[in-house]
Design a protein around this motif. Structure first.
Motif, PDB file in Angstrom:
ATOM      1  N   SER A  65      80.066  33.081  30.572  1.00  0.00           N
ATOM      2  CA  SER A  65      79.951  32.615  29.188  1.00  0.00           C
ATOM      3  C   SER A  65      81.185  31.836  28.756  1.00  0.00           C
ATOM      4  CB  SER A  65      79.734  33.805  28.249  1.00  0.00           C
ATOM      5  OG  SER A  65      78.520  34.451  28.535  1.00  0.00           O
ATOM      6  N   LEU A  66      82.367  32.251  29.230  1.00  0.00           N
ATOM      7  CA  LEU A  66      83.604  31.536  28.898  1.00  0.00           C
ATOM      8  C   LEU A  66      83.678  30.221  29.662  1.00  0.00           C
ATOM      9  CD1 LEU A  66      86.334  31.499  27.415  1.00  0.00           C
ATOM     10  CD2 LEU A  66      87.316  32.716  29.380  1.00  0.00           C
ATOM     11  N   VAL A  67      83.330  30.249  30.943  1.00  0.00           N
ATOM     12  CA  VAL A  67      83.366  29.031  31.760  1.00  0.00           C
ATOM     13  C   VAL A  67      82.431  27.974  31.183  1.00  0.00           C
ATOM     14  CG1 VAL A  67      82.929  28.070  34.055  1.00  0.00           C
ATOM     15  CG2 VAL A  67      84.018  30.304  33.835  1.00  0.00           C
ATOM     16  N   GLU A  68      81.287  28.414  30.674  1.00  0.00           N
ATOM     17  CA  GLU A  68      80.330  27.477  30.092  1.00  0.00           C
ATOM     18  C   GLU A  68      80.916  26.753  28.892  1.00  0.00           C
ATOM     19  OE1 GLU A  68      75.675  27.474  28.521  1.00  0.00           O
ATOM     20  OE2 GLU A  68      76.747  29.367  28.819  1.00  0.00           O
ATOM     21  N   VAL A  69      81.699  27.446  28.069  1.00  0.00           N
ATOM     22  CA  VAL A  69      82.319  26.820  26.898  1.00  0.00           C
ATOM     23  C   VAL A  69      83.433  25.867  27.323  1.00  0.00           C
ATOM     24  CG1 VAL A  69      83.602  27.251  24.779  1.00  0.00           C
ATOM     25  CG2 VAL A  69      81.730  28.758  25.418  1.00  0.00           C
ATOM     26  N   ILE A  70      84.192  26.256  28.337  1.00  0.00           N
ATOM     27  CA  ILE A  70      85.311  25.443  28.812  1.00  0.00           C
ATOM     28  C   ILE A  70      84.823  24.180  29.508  1.00  0.00           C
ATOM     29  CG2 ILE A  70      87.150  25.390  30.563  1.00  0.00           C
ATOM     30  CD1 ILE A  70      87.756  28.279  29.899  1.00  0.00           C
ATOM     31  N   SER A  71      83.701  24.272  30.203  1.00  0.00           N
ATOM     32  CA  SER A  71      83.237  23.229  31.108  1.00  0.00           C
ATOM     33  C   SER A  71      83.280  21.806  30.554  1.00  0.00           C
ATOM     34  CB  SER A  71      81.824  23.565  31.597  1.00  0.00           C
ATOM     35  OG  SER A  71      81.308  22.538  32.403  1.00  0.00           O
ATOM     36  N   PRO A  72      82.753  21.536  29.352  1.00  0.00           N
ATOM     37  CA  PRO A  72      82.734  20.143  28.880  1.00  0.00           C
ATOM     38  C   PRO A  72      84.116  19.563  28.588  1.00  0.00           C
ATOM     39  CG  PRO A  72      81.203  21.520  27.616  1.00  0.00           C
ATOM     40  CD  PRO A  72      82.078  22.434  28.394  1.00  0.00           C
ATOM     41  N   LYS A  73      85.128  20.423  28.501  1.00  0.00           N
ATOM     42  CA  LYS A  73      86.461  19.971  28.098  1.00  0.00           C
ATOM     43  C   LYS A  73      87.409  19.756  29.268  1.00  0.00           C
ATOM     44  CE  LYS A  73      85.183  20.261  23.819  1.00  0.00           C
ATOM     45  NZ  LYS A  73      84.914  19.024  23.031  1.00  0.00           N
ATOM     46  N   VAL A  74      86.982  20.117  30.472  1.00  0.00           N
ATOM     47  CA  VAL A  74      87.821  19.905  31.653  1.00  0.00           C
ATOM     48  C   VAL A  74      87.139  18.905  32.580  1.00  0.00           C
ATOM     49  CG1 VAL A  74      88.917  22.174  31.508  1.00  0.00           C
ATOM     50  CG2 VAL A  74      86.815  21.910  32.846  1.00  0.00           C
ATOM     51  N   ASP A  75      87.899  18.423  33.553  1.00  0.00           N
ATOM     52  CA  ASP A  75      87.384  17.395  34.462  1.00  0.00           C
ATOM     53  C   ASP A  75      86.742  17.980  35.714  1.00  0.00           C
ATOM     54  OD1 ASP A  75      88.407  15.100  32.930  1.00  0.00           O
ATOM     55  OD2 ASP A  75      90.360  15.906  33.493  1.00  0.00           O
ATOM     56  N   GLY A  76      86.938  19.258  35.920  1.00  0.00           N
ATOM     57  CA  GLY A  76      86.380  19.872  37.110  1.00  0.00           C
ATOM     58  C   GLY A  76      86.851  21.306  37.234  1.00  0.00           C
ATOM     59  N   PHE A  77      86.525  21.913  38.385  1.00  0.00           N
ATOM     60  CA  PHE A  77      86.862  23.312  38.626  1.00  0.00           C
ATOM     61  C   PHE A  77      87.528  23.466  39.993  1.00  0.00           C
ATOM     62  CE2 PHE A  77      83.148  23.536  35.797  1.00  0.00           C
ATOM     63  CZ  PHE A  77      83.673  24.304  34.767  1.00  0.00           C
ATOM     64  N   ASP A  78      88.493  24.376  40.040  1.00  0.00           N
ATOM     65  CA  ASP A  78      89.039  24.815  41.316  1.00  0.00           C
ATOM     66  C   ASP A  78      88.410  26.155  41.638  1.00  0.00           C
ATOM     67  OD1 ASP A  78      91.030  24.839  43.561  1.00  0.00           O
ATOM     68  OD2 ASP A  78      91.649  26.658  42.512  1.00  0.00           O
ATOM     69  N   VAL A  79      87.737  26.253  42.779  1.00  0.00           N
ATOM     70  CA  VAL A  79      87.011  27.465  43.151  1.00  0.00           C
ATOM     71  C   VAL A  79      87.520  27.974  44.490  1.00  0.00           C
ATOM     72  CG1 VAL A  79      84.973  26.740  41.864  1.00  0.00           C
ATOM     73  CG2 VAL A  79      85.145  26.198  44.301  1.00  0.00           C
ATOM     74  N   ALA A  80      87.347  29.284  44.700  1.00  0.00           N
ATOM     75  CA  ALA A  80      87.837  29.892  45.932  1.00  0.00           C
ATOM     76  C   ALA A  80      86.796  30.769  46.610  1.00  0.00           C
ATOM     77  CB  ALA A  80      89.099  30.718  45.639  1.00  0.00           C
ATOM     78  N   SER A  81      85.538  30.693  46.162  1.00  0.00           N
ATOM     79  CA  SER A  81      84.501  31.526  46.756  1.00  0.00           C
ATOM     80  C   SER A  81      83.136  30.942  46.422  1.00  0.00           C
ATOM     81  CB  SER A  81      84.588  32.960  46.228  1.00  0.00           C
ATOM     82  OG  SER A  81      84.240  33.002  44.853  1.00  0.00           O
ATOM     83  N   GLU A  82      82.123  31.452  47.123  1.00  0.00           N
ATOM     84  CA  GLU A  82      80.744  31.045  46.823  1.00  0.00           C
ATOM     85  C   GLU A  82      80.369  31.427  45.398  1.00  0.00           C
ATOM     86  OE1 GLU A  82      77.886  32.089  50.166  1.00  0.00           O
ATOM     87  OE2 GLU A  82      79.773  33.025  50.802  1.00  0.00           O
TER      88      GLU A  82
END
Length: 405
Positions: A65-82
């Motif tokens: 729910s937090l990532v969904e709110v942040i998503s439009p305001k950042v350029d991408g994501f750094d991920v470390a797992s599936e």
């Protein structure tokens, strides 16, 4: 150290927290205010030069729910797992993906190979071989950046520091081989370099010098190796003072970087903790008080199986006592007043200690303790299944609503 005044927790947040715990029948809850994280992102947009792209490091807090709110305001994501990748793709099918971390699984690499705008930050030569094999099986070219792990870094402010995380990334002896191998494969597209050499750094001048070093090292190395440099990821590492130390001077970092010539390649920064730490609170009921001569213990319904960060990283998290009136039990309400207390959890280990020797005006069984700066490395970082106690609930504070997990 005295505990914080209850007024340190905004009344609307406190009211929502109480409602959530009652509504969910939960004795321990993480509550996140997304407006705080969004304000941090805006601060970065304003302070930093426009050529820096912001990828949110999801390891800090992957609550969907937090990532969904942040998503439009950042350029991408750094991920470390599936799992993190799945969350990122669920909230945005188009966001850029950078994948980091050692020991990436074959399944994770397979998932990344299907995403055209993913860049894998390569941690070892073996990982390069595995990436090439998967890419060849899919008949696709995988973009890669080599994670650089020098033994030390010489900054242009006269400072030098050792690389405390030398287990991560390509060692100096392996770097030349990795460059040669990646350039020779038609299934690997070497686009640049990845760095992550600072952690929870509060010195803006040092951070600016570190970023300059990353850019300079990447340019010179690419030129010598004949690499078409298109991407430099400088990692995260911007620190949080946790209400104890001075906060990071983002404006100074921006001013120093704005004086640089605009790079002719993409530059990515990966804040995680800096964006979400102060958007979250961990709240747990007081279930017992144990008092003996010269020592008092406040026992929580939660503990380090929910919020392990203070113990694992030896970070002093202050806290707030949230008084709750009303006592329906037939026995006297246990109370401690004007004493030093140690706040502990319910696990069968002395490691389950969240705060030691803090001054409290009054705390009672049935009150709650709220810990600020719990929005990063909180729920995700804890050893949640130890002893099989219930997990803490998570909830998002919205303008007119509460979203839970």
């Amino acid at each position: 150290m005295p505990l914080l005044d209850p007024a340190a927790m905004a009344p609307d947040l406190r009211a929502k927290a109480e409602k959530i715990q009652s509504w969910q029948h939960s004795a321990a809850t993480f509550i996140y205010d997304p407006s705080v994280a969004l304000a941090r992102i805006q601060l970065m947009r304003t302070a930093l030069p426009p050529w820096i792209r912001i990828h949110y490091a999801m390891k800090a807090n992957s609550f969907p729910s937090l990532v969904e709110v942040i998503s439009p305001k950042v350029d991408g994501f750094d991920v470390a797992s599936e799992s993190e990748l799945e969350t990122a793709r669920r909230v945005s099918a188009t966001a850029s993906i950078s994948a980091s971390g050692p020991g990436k699984s074959d399944a994770f690499i397979e998932c990344l190979s299907r995403i055209s705008n993913s860049i894998v930050n390569v941690d070892s030569v073996t990982e390069l071989h595995r990436l090439r094999k998967v890419a060849e099986n899919h008949g696709r070219q995988q973009k890669v950046a080599l994670r650089v792990s020098p033994p030390y870094v010489q900054l242009d402010i006269g400072d030098e520091f050792e690389n405390d995380g030398q287990r991560f990334g390509l060692f100096s002896d392996d770097l030349h081989h990795a460059i040669t191998y990646a350039r020779a494969s038609s299934f690997l597209e070497l686009v640049g370099f990845h760095f992550h050499l600072l952690s929870n750094n509060l010195d803006a001048a040092r951070h600016a010098s570190y970023i300059r070093w990353c850019l300079s090292w990447s340019r010179s190395t690419a030129q010598r190796a004949g690499i078409d440099l298109r991407y430099v990821n400088v990692g995260g590492g911007i620190g949080v003072g946790f209400g104890i130390e001075s906060e990071f001077d983002l404006e100074r970092l921006g001013n120093e970087l704005k004086g640089l010539e605009t790079p002719d390649f993409e530059v990515v920064i990966e804040p995680g903790r800096y964006l979400t730490a102060d958007c979250g609170w961990y709240i747990s009921d007081v279930v017992d008080l144990k008092v003996r001569e010269h020592e008092s213990f406040v026992v929580l319904a939660g503990g380090i199986h929910h919020f392990q960060l203070p113990t694992s990283w030896d970070i002093v998290h202050n806290a707030v006592v949230l008084p709750r009136e009303g006592w329906s039990e037939t026995y006297p309400r246990p109370t401690v007043e004007n004493q030093l207390v140690t706040i502990i959890g319910k696990l069968c280990t002395t490691e389950d200690t969240l705060l030691r020797d803090v001054a409290v005006t009054r705390v009672r069984v049935g009150d709650a303790i709220a810990f600020p700066y719990a929005g990063a490395y909180g729920w995700e970082f804890a050893m949640q299944n130890f002893l099989g106690h219930p997990h803490a609930k998570r909830a998002l504070l919205r303008s007119n609503d509460i979203g839970d997990d």
